[in-house]
Write a protein that holds these residues in place. Sequence first.
Motif, PDB file in Angstrom:
ATOM      1  N   GLN A 178      84.654  36.509 -69.761  1.00  0.00           N
ATOM      2  CA  GLN A 178      85.539  36.381 -68.604  1.00  0.00           C
ATOM      3  C   GLN A 178      86.958  36.026 -69.044  1.00  0.00           C
ATOM      4  OE1 GLN A 178      84.236  36.814 -65.513  1.00  0.00           O
ATOM      5  NE2 GLN A 178      85.858  36.159 -64.153  1.00  0.00           N
TER       6      GLN A 178
ATOM      7  N   CYS B  20      90.355  41.399 -63.893  1.00  0.00           N
ATOM      8  CA  CYS B  20      89.638  40.183 -63.511  1.00  0.00           C
ATOM      9  C   CYS B  20      90.568  38.985 -63.311  1.00  0.00           C
ATOM     10  CB  CYS B  20      88.557  39.843 -64.538  1.00  0.00           C
ATOM     11  SG  CYS B  20      89.184  39.508 -66.192  1.00  0.00           S
TER      12      CYS B  20
ATOM     13  N   ARG C 146      87.459  46.970 -59.218  1.00  0.00           N
ATOM     14  CA  ARG C 146      87.006  45.649 -58.777  1.00  0.00           C
ATOM     15  C   ARG C 146      85.856  45.753 -57.780  1.00  0.00           C
ATOM     16  NH1 ARG C 146      92.831  42.495 -57.969  1.00  0.00           N
ATOM     17  NH2 ARG C 146      92.940  41.628 -60.090  1.00  0.00           N
TER      18      ARG C 146
ATOM     19  N   LEU D 216      82.070  41.089 -61.721  1.00  0.00           N
ATOM     20  CA  LEU D 216      83.132  40.202 -61.248  1.00  0.00           C
ATOM     21  C   LEU D 216      82.496  39.207 -60.292  1.00  0.00           C
ATOM     22  CD1 LEU D 216      86.147  39.547 -61.244  1.00  0.00           C
ATOM     23  CD2 LEU D 216      86.436  41.148 -59.347  1.00  0.00           C
TER      24      LEU D 216
END
Length: 279
Positions: free
Chosen positions: A185, A213, A229, A238
């Motif tokens: 992440q 992200c 996304r 996500l």
Amino acid sequence: MSTENALFTILVDRINSETLILPSLPEVALKVRASADDPDISSHAMADMIATDPALATRIIKLANSNLMNSSVKVTGVNQAVTCVGLGPIKNIATALAMEQLFVSQNPVIKGYMDTAWQKTNKAACHAMVLVQQFREQQQHARINADTITLAALTYNIGIVPILTEAEKHPEVFANPCFLAHAIQKLAGCIGAATLTAWGFSEEFVELAKLWCDPNYRPEDIEFVDFVRLGAILEGILQVSDKTAALQVYVDKGIIPSHVLFAEDEYQELVKDTYEVFL
């Protein structure tokens, strides 16, 4: 210092010193991209090149027969498939379909992570591809096109490959999947951007990999990142605290009519049909 923190520090240091080993673009993708830039290339010559990679050739034929292409004729050969897809889009689409070659490892643990990452990536890409198709049917939008979203949606998360490759040297971290998720992440965006830059991709793809992200990046206009996304949210790549609220953003933006769309049989069938291209 814990193993997890040590690995995180190693990754950051190698990013900052530009010594992190980045993946190379698959050979067949390099050849297709170079040939596609030749103004004199013919469909037949392109088909001959793609045919040297049986897996890619099979996927190109599957794509030509998918609902995304809306072809009324059954495509059976590579030459016919290239003609159906088009010489213009084939550069991006062939590159995208070759991406699976990077998600490999001889280490069985890493291979498991790579396989899962690829499956989630291409499932998210299928959502993005179907959503772009539906969006274009409803609105004429010059910038948002199918071949670009195919490549964007299969390369935006390429930064996970160097992270998992580096983590292979520190097997202890696999006892803590949450750490890996945290590292991905935090670092996959900048590593992905560096990878696509090294591959000579345009700034549009580089920026998408870097910012997809980042919660602070919220473009007012409709961009490829919106579709990426959406796919990433739907496949859990996500993480969001309130999925319904997250999807409502794209309803309000006019990209999807309602978040109920994703439960409809027609939509699910389109995604399933698209996913079969990658099998």
